[in-house]
Design an enzyme around this catalytic site. Structure first.
Site, PDB file in Angstrom:
ATOM      1  N   LEU A   1       0.828  -1.207   0.000  1.00 29.61           N
ATOM      2  CA  LEU A   1       0.000   0.000   0.000  1.00 29.61           C
ATOM      3  C   LEU A   1       0.865   1.262   0.000  1.00 29.61           C
ATOM      4  CD1 LEU A   1      -2.668  -1.173   2.597  1.00 29.61           C
ATOM      5  CD2 LEU A   1      -2.774  -1.294   0.112  1.00 29.61           C
ATOM      6  N   PRO A   2       0.254   2.419  -0.323  1.00 30.18           N
ATOM      7  CA  PRO A   2       1.062   3.644  -0.457  1.00 30.18           C
ATOM      8  C   PRO A   2       1.764   4.082   0.832  1.00 30.18           C
ATOM      9  CG  PRO A   2      -1.082   3.919  -1.518  1.00 30.18           C
ATOM     10  CD  PRO A   2      -1.136   2.621  -0.767  1.00 30.18           C
TER      11      PRO A   2
ATOM     12  N   THR B   1       6.280   0.651   2.154  1.00 29.77           N
ATOM     13  CA  THR B   1       7.296   1.433   2.869  1.00 29.77           C
ATOM     14  C   THR B   1       6.577   2.386   3.809  1.00 29.77           C
ATOM     15  OG1 THR B   1       8.777   1.357   0.963  1.00 29.77           O
ATOM     16  CG2 THR B   1       9.229   3.039   2.612  1.00 29.77           C
TER      17      THR B   1
ATOM     18  N   LYS C   1      15.238   0.080   5.377  1.00 32.44           N
ATOM     19  CA  LYS C   1      14.773   0.737   4.138  1.00 32.44           C
ATOM     20  C   LYS C   1      14.988   2.264   4.243  1.00 32.44           C
ATOM     21  CE  LYS C   1      12.167   1.436   0.416  1.00 32.44           C
ATOM     22  NZ  LYS C   1      12.587   1.146  -0.929  1.00 32.44           N
TER      23      LYS C   1
ATOM     24  N   LYS D   1       8.994  11.002   0.021  1.00 36.93           N
ATOM     25  CA  LYS D   1       8.247  10.263   1.053  1.00 36.93           C
ATOM     26  C   LYS D   1       9.217   9.516   1.976  1.00 36.93           C
ATOM     27  CE  LYS D   1       5.755   6.038   1.656  1.00 36.93           C
ATOM     28  NZ  LYS D   1       5.364   4.768   1.078  1.00 36.93           N
TER      29      LYS D   1
HETATM   30  P1  NAD Z   1       0.798   2.635  -6.020  1.00 33.25           P
HETATM   31  O1  NAD Z   1       0.181   3.909  -5.586  1.00 33.25           O
HETATM   32  O2  NAD Z   1       1.064   2.406  -7.482  1.00 33.25           O
HETATM   33  O3  NAD Z   1      -0.098   1.400  -5.521  1.00 33.25           O
HETATM   34  C1  NAD Z   1      -0.762   1.335  -4.300  1.00 33.25           C
HETATM   35  C2  NAD Z   1      -2.073   0.603  -4.515  1.00 33.25           C
HETATM   36  O4  NAD Z   1      -2.721   0.434  -3.258  1.00 33.25           O
HETATM   37  C3  NAD Z   1      -3.048   1.377  -5.413  1.00 33.25           C
HETATM   38  O5  NAD Z   1      -3.477   0.546  -6.474  1.00 33.25           O
HETATM   39  C4  NAD Z   1      -4.204   1.739  -4.467  1.00 33.25           C
HETATM   40  O6  NAD Z   1      -5.457   1.772  -5.112  1.00 33.25           O
HETATM   41  C5  NAD Z   1      -4.111   0.611  -3.459  1.00 33.25           C
HETATM   42  N1  NAD Z   1      -4.746   0.891  -2.172  1.00 33.25           N
HETATM   43  C6  NAD Z   1      -4.607   1.988  -1.391  1.00 33.25           C
HETATM   44  N2  NAD Z   1      -5.316   1.833  -0.246  1.00 33.25           N
HETATM   45  C7  NAD Z   1      -5.897   0.612  -0.324  1.00 33.25           C
HETATM   46  C8  NAD Z   1      -6.740  -0.126   0.546  1.00 33.25           C
HETATM   47  N3  NAD Z   1      -7.140   0.362   1.726  1.00 33.25           N
HETATM   48  N4  NAD Z   1      -7.157  -1.344   0.154  1.00 33.25           N
HETATM   49  C9  NAD Z   1      -6.773  -1.855  -1.037  1.00 33.25           C
HETATM   50  N5  NAD Z   1      -5.969  -1.215  -1.893  1.00 33.25           N
HETATM   51  C10 NAD Z   1      -5.538   0.015  -1.544  1.00 33.25           C
HETATM   52  O7  NAD Z   1       2.153   2.490  -5.174  1.00 33.25           O
HETATM   53  P2  NAD Z   1       3.409   1.564  -5.531  1.00 33.25           P
HETATM   54  O8  NAD Z   1       4.352   2.308  -6.401  1.00 33.25           O
HETATM   55  O9  NAD Z   1       2.917   0.216  -5.905  1.00 33.25           O
HETATM   56  O10 NAD Z   1       4.103   1.507  -4.087  1.00 33.25           O
HETATM   57  C11 NAD Z   1       3.582   0.700  -3.044  1.00 33.25           C
HETATM   58  C12 NAD Z   1       4.538   0.781  -1.868  1.00 33.25           C
HETATM   59  O11 NAD Z   1       5.830   0.311  -2.274  1.00 33.25           O
HETATM   60  C13 NAD Z   1       4.742   2.202  -1.332  1.00 33.25           C
HETATM   61  O12 NAD Z   1       4.776   2.143   0.071  1.00 33.25           O
HETATM   62  C14 NAD Z   1       6.074   2.627  -1.943  1.00 33.25           C
HETATM   63  O13 NAD Z   1       6.743   3.578  -1.140  1.00 33.25           O
HETATM   64  C15 NAD Z   1       6.808   1.304  -1.966  1.00 33.25           C
HETATM   65  N6  NAD Z   1       7.860   1.209  -2.992  1.00 33.25           N
HETATM   66  C16 NAD Z   1       7.635   1.670  -4.256  1.00 33.25           C
HETATM   67  C17 NAD Z   1       8.649   1.568  -5.203  1.00 33.25           C
HETATM   68  C18 NAD Z   1       8.440   2.056  -6.609  1.00 33.25           C
HETATM   69  O14 NAD Z   1       9.429   2.164  -7.360  1.00 33.25           O
HETATM   70  N7  NAD Z   1       7.210   2.334  -7.032  1.00 33.25           N
HETATM   71  C19 NAD Z   1       9.899   0.999  -4.865  1.00 33.25           C
HETATM   72  C20 NAD Z   1      10.066   0.489  -3.579  1.00 33.25           C
HETATM   73  C21 NAD Z   1       9.039   0.614  -2.648  1.00 33.25           C
END
Ligand code: NAD
Length: 297
Positions: free
Chosen positions: A65-66, A96, A171, A246
Site C-alpha cells: 500500500l502507499p 514502505t 529501508k 516520502k
Molecule cells: P501505487 O500507488 O502504485 O499502488 C498502491 C495501490 O494500493 C493502489 O493501487 C491503491 O489503489 C491501493 N490501495 C490503497 N489503499 C488501499 C486499501 N485500503 N485497500 C486496497 N488497496 C488500496 O504504489 P506503488 O508504487 O505500488 O508503491 C507501493 C509501496 O511500495 C509504497 O509504500 C512505496 O513507497 C513502496 N515502494 C515503491 C517503489 C516504486 O518504485 N514504485 C519501490 C520500492 C518501494
C-alpha cells in the site's frame, strides 16, 4: 501451493502478485481501483469485493500500500484484516512506512495471536516485474522462514534485519543514503561541467576513484552517459522524486523520534521537496541534477 490474499495492486503490487500466480499460488486479491483487480484476475487471481473477503481463508496476507495510514486502516480498521482472518494466518506488509507504525500494527496483530512481518522492498517496478526485489524483513525468524518461499518468488535477496520494524529502519537508512548520494554525485558533475570537463570523462574518473558510488556505477544523473537509465530517457520511469521525498520524510521522522542527528538527510529532504514543488515530482529522482544546475549552464 499457498492460499494468499494480496491487497494493493499498484505499480509494485500487481507485478508481485503476477509472479506469485505464475509460480502456481492461489491468490484472492483486492484493491480500491477495480481496473487493478481486473488485471490480476486476467493473470489468474480471484477477485474479492473487499479486503475482509479477500483475507477470509488466506494462509498468508501480503499488502503493498502507499503509506502508513493505509496500512493501519487495512489491518486495524473495524472491517480490517485482524477482524477477518483465520487462526494461523501469516501477515506480511511490504509497503514502505514508518518503523513506528510497522511496530504498532504488528503489536496489535501479536496481541491477537498473529505473526506479522514488515518486509519493505528495494528494486523498483523493474525488480518487481523481474522477481528480483530485495526484501528487508523485520519480525520473527519463524515467520520469515514460513514466508521465505513466497519472498523467493518475488525477490532475489532476502535480508533479516532483526525484530519488528527493523525492515523499515533498514529501508529508511538505505534510501536516505541514496538520496544524499544522488545529490552529491549531481553537485560534483555540475562542478566539473562548469569547469570545462566532459561529464562522461569525469564520471569515469570518479567511478574509479574514492568518490565512486552506486549512482555513478549504475544510475548516472547526467543524460547520455549511460544507456537505459532515466536520465537518458528525459527522467521518465525509475524512482520518482515524490517517492524519494516520502522516504526522506520517514527518515526525518524516525531521526526526530530517536533523537539522532541526520543533517544531510534533512537537507536532501528539503532539496527534493523544492524539486517536487517546482513541478518535477513525477520525474525520476536523478533529475535533482537539474535543480542544482547553475543558471545558464
Ligand atoms: P501505487 O500507488 O502504485 O499502488 C498502491 C495501490 O494500493 C493502489 O493501487 C491503491 O489503489 C491501493 N490501495 C490503497 N489503499 C488501499 C486499501 N485500503 N485497500 C486496497 N488497496 C488500496 O504504489 P506503488 O508504487 O505500488 O508503491 C507501493 C509501496 O511500495 C509504497 O509504500 C512505496 O513507497 C513502496 N515502494 C515503491 C517503489 C516504486 O518504485 N514504485 C519501490 C520500492 C518501494
Amino acid at each position: 501451493m499457498a492460499q494468499i490474499a494480496f491487497i494493493g495492486l499498484g505499480n509494485m503490487g500487481l507485478p508481485m502478485a503476477q509472479n506469485l500466480l505464475a509460480a502456481g499460488h492461489q491468490l484472492s486479491v483486492f484493491d480500491l481501483v477495480p481496473a487493478a483487480i481486473e488485471k490480476a484476475v486476467s493473470a489468474g487471481a480471484q477477485a474479492a469485493d473487499s479486503a475482509a473477503v479477500a483475507v477470509k481463508d488466506a494462509e498468508f496476507v501480503i499488502s503493498m500500500l502507499p503509506a502508513g495510514l493505509h496500512v493501519e486502516d487495512l489491518y486495524l480498521g473495524s472491517d480490517g484484516v485482524l477482524a477477518s482472518i483465520q487462526t494461523g494466518t501469516q501477515l506480511v506488509d511490504c509497503s514502505t512506512i514508518a518503523p513506528e507504525t510497522a511496530r504498532r500494527v504488528s503489536e496489535a496483530a501479536e496481541s491477537q495471536g498473529f505473526d506479522m512481518l514488515d518486509a519493505p522492498v528495494s528494486g523498483g517496478v523493474g525488480g518487481a516485474q523481474a522477481g528480483t526485489l530485495t526484501f528487508m524483513v523485520g519480525g520473527s525468524n519463524s515467520g520469515l522462514e514460513h514466508t521465505r518461499p513466497l519472498l523467493e518468488v518475488m525477490g532475489k535477496n532476502i535480508f533479516h534485519a532483526g525484530g519488528s520494524g527493523t525492515g523499515q529502519v533498514a529501508k529508511c537508512c538505505n534510501n536516505m543514503l541514496l538520496g544524499i548520494q544522488m545529490i552529491g554525485t549531481s553537485e560534483a558533475i555540475n562542478l566539473g561541467i562548469a569547469n570545462g570537463l566532459d561529464p562522461a570523462v569525469l564520471s569515469e574518473i570518479m567511478q574509479q576513484s574514492s568518490g565512486g558510488n552506486w549512482t555513478l556505477n549504475v544510475y548516472n544523473p547526467h543524460p547520455g552517459i549511460m544507456e537505459n537509465v532515466p536520465s537518458t530517457n528525459d527522467y521518465q520511469g525509475g524512482f520518482g522524486v515524490d517517492l524519494m521525498l516520502k522516504d526522506l520524510k520517514l527518515a526525518a521522522e524516525s531521526a526526530l523520534n530517536n533523537n539522532v542527528a541526520t543533517p544531510l538527510g534533512s537537507l536532501a529532504k528539503n532539496l527534493y521537496n523544492l524539486h517536487s514543488k517546482s513541478g518535477s515530482g513525477k520525474l525520476d529522482f536523478s533529475s535533482i541534477i537539474q535543480l542544482l544546475k547553475s543558471p545558464g549552464s
